[in-house]
Design a protein around this motif. Structure first.
Motif, PDB file in Angstrom:
ATOM      1  N   ALA A  82       1.835 -19.866 -58.134  1.00  0.00           N
ATOM      2  CA  ALA A  82       1.904 -19.293 -59.435  1.00  0.00           C
ATOM      3  C   ALA A  82       3.359 -19.330 -60.292  1.00  0.00           C
ATOM      4  O   ALA A  82       2.644 -19.184 -62.155  1.00  0.00           O
ATOM      5  N   ALA A  83       4.335 -19.501 -59.738  1.00  0.00           N
ATOM      6  CA  ALA A  83       5.405 -19.929 -60.522  1.00  0.00           C
ATOM      7  C   ALA A  83       5.787 -21.001 -61.007  1.00  0.00           C
ATOM      8  O   ALA A  83       5.273 -21.682 -62.054  1.00  0.00           O
ATOM      9  N   THR A  86       3.360 -21.174 -64.032  1.00  0.00           N
ATOM     10  CA  THR A  86       3.784 -20.093 -65.669  1.00  0.00           C
ATOM     11  C   THR A  86       4.001 -21.178 -66.461  1.00  0.00           C
ATOM     12  O   THR A  86       5.155 -21.759 -66.694  1.00  0.00           O
ATOM     13  N   GLY A  87       3.273 -20.143 -67.588  1.00  0.00           N
ATOM     14  CA  GLY A  87       3.292 -21.052 -69.240  1.00  0.00           C
ATOM     15  C   GLY A  87       2.252 -22.600 -69.097  1.00  0.00           C
ATOM     16  O   GLY A  87       1.934 -22.933 -70.536  1.00  0.00           O
ATOM     17  N   ALA A 126      -0.299 -16.184 -62.600  1.00  0.00           N
ATOM     18  CA  ALA A 126      -0.013 -16.823 -63.307  1.00  0.00           C
ATOM     19  C   ALA A 126      -0.116 -17.045 -64.795  1.00  0.00           C
ATOM     20  O   ALA A 126       1.288 -16.821 -65.719  1.00  0.00           O
ATOM     21  N   VAL A 128      -2.550 -18.184 -66.926  1.00  0.00           N
ATOM     22  CA  VAL A 128      -3.355 -19.018 -66.723  1.00  0.00           C
ATOM     23  C   VAL A 128      -4.666 -18.556 -67.801  1.00  0.00           C
ATOM     24  O   VAL A 128      -5.656 -17.948 -67.118  1.00  0.00           O
ATOM     25  N   CYS A 177      -8.329 -15.790 -66.177  1.00  0.00           N
ATOM     26  CA  CYS A 177      -7.890 -16.587 -65.810  1.00  0.00           C
ATOM     27  C   CYS A 177      -9.706 -17.181 -65.300  1.00  0.00           C
ATOM     28  O   CYS A 177     -10.318 -16.448 -65.117  1.00  0.00           O
TER      29      CYS A 177
END
Length: 337
Positions: A82-83, A86-87, A126, A128, A177
């Motif tokens: 998940a880290a 991110t973005g 995250a 997404v 997601c």
């Protein structure tokens, strides 16, 4: 054993999302044949690509409840992914073990059945927008046609592991997601060893088809698959939970002629079916060790029809490239006698 996955029907909207091209895409399995092609194709289209190494997982589970329980226990792995996500706008899972002739193992189930669930959970965490999981049309086995339904009929350890991944994704609690599974067909490319083998086979006296050779072939190109992945990722509307890589309009005879530069020999259909019947039974007695080669022979002789699906309904069919790719590989291969 025949399985029916829980359907996840969603409304299809024929729109696109060009604004998403500015956000990065994450690709897992970027060092593999398809993953590397996806990275190159996305970059060529102006999309920023971030590669993430797929964790190596093993699974003792042989059913969906077991897979979901194992995924729930992998909190640390999920948090790490998940880290890394991110973005990102889109996650593409091109990781896994591509071993059509392999035997069952915890590593095979971990890579092809458990990993997709962990990635999907991490993508939810995250924030997404879309997760694209690459599966295989092999999950539908020997049926006369491929489609986008939940019906699966795996026939080997590999196809069972891929079907397990689809089944687990369908059964998990839906998150924010959008999760889409693309069933890739028999993907070929200039850098793939199996494509070079196909070209050598097509140029040899072993190049044969059942009957007239007019049966549709699921042999496809990596270029068209990459284009289709990009289209699915950029699509702003809903996409069905499972979509099939579109047919590239080739017949079994056409594939062999493009790959070998010569017309294949025709064999009686009854002979081909009898040979396959005996071969699969012998392979079953040997622990399915011959299932991979037999399946390739079956595809060369009979192919497999594809039912038009989401791509055809929405006008998102990529340009057929498989015969062009096969001819280019054939042109650089040493001549065979």
């Amino acid at each position: 054993m025949t399985q029916h996955l829980s359907p996840q029907e969603t409304e299809v909207q024929q729109t696109s999302a060009p604004e998403q091209a500015s956000a990065p895409w994450v690709v897992l399995g970027s060092s593999g044949f398809i993953g590397s092609a996806v990275c190159a194709g996305l970059k060529e289209a102006g999309i920023t690509v971030r590669t993430v190494s797929a964790p190596r997982l093993e699974s003792a589970a042989h059913d969906v409840p077991g897979l979901l329980e194992e995924a729930a226990r992998l909190a640390a792995v999920r948090a790490e992914l998940a880290a890394a996500f991110t973005g990102a706008a889109v996650i593409v899972n091109a990781a896994g073990l591509a071993t059509p002739g392999g035997t069952d193992s915890p590593a095979l189930r971990g890579a092809n059945s458990l990993l997709p669930v962990v990635i999907a959970d991490a993508a939810d965490a995250a924030g997404v927008r879309r997760f694209i999981h690459l599966s295989s049309a092999a999950v539908q086995g020997h049926r006369p046609f491929l489609d986008e339904t939940s019906f699966v009929q795996p026939f080997s350890a590999y196809s069972r592991s891929k079907a397990g991944g689809e089944h687990a994704l369908a059964a998990r609690a839906a998150g924010p997601c959008s999760t889409v599974t693309i069933r890739a067909t028999s993907v070929q490319g200039p850098q793939r060893a199996t494509t070079a083998k196909l070209v050598r086979l097509a140029a040899s006296p072993l190049a044969t088809v059942a009957g007239s050779g007019s049966a549709p072939s699921p042999v496809s190109s990596v270029d068209s698959l990459v284009q289709f992945i990009r289209t699915v990722g950029l699509h702003a509307g809903s996409v069905p939970a499972v979509v099939l890589q579109p047919w590239e309009q080739s017949t079994v005879a056409g594939v062999l002629e493009a790959a070998g530069g010569r017309k294949p020999r025709r064999l009686p259909e009854w002979f081909c079916r009898s040979a396959l019947w005996g071969g699969y039974r012998l392979s079953s007695l040997a622990g399915e060790r011959l299932h991979g080669p037999l399946r390739r022979l079956e595809m060369m002789w009979f192919g497999q029809r594809q039912v038009p699906g989401w791509a055809e309904a929405t006008g998102n069919v990529p340009e057929p490239r498989v015969q062009e790719i096969l001819r280019s590989v054939q042109a650089r291969e040493p001549a065979t006698s």
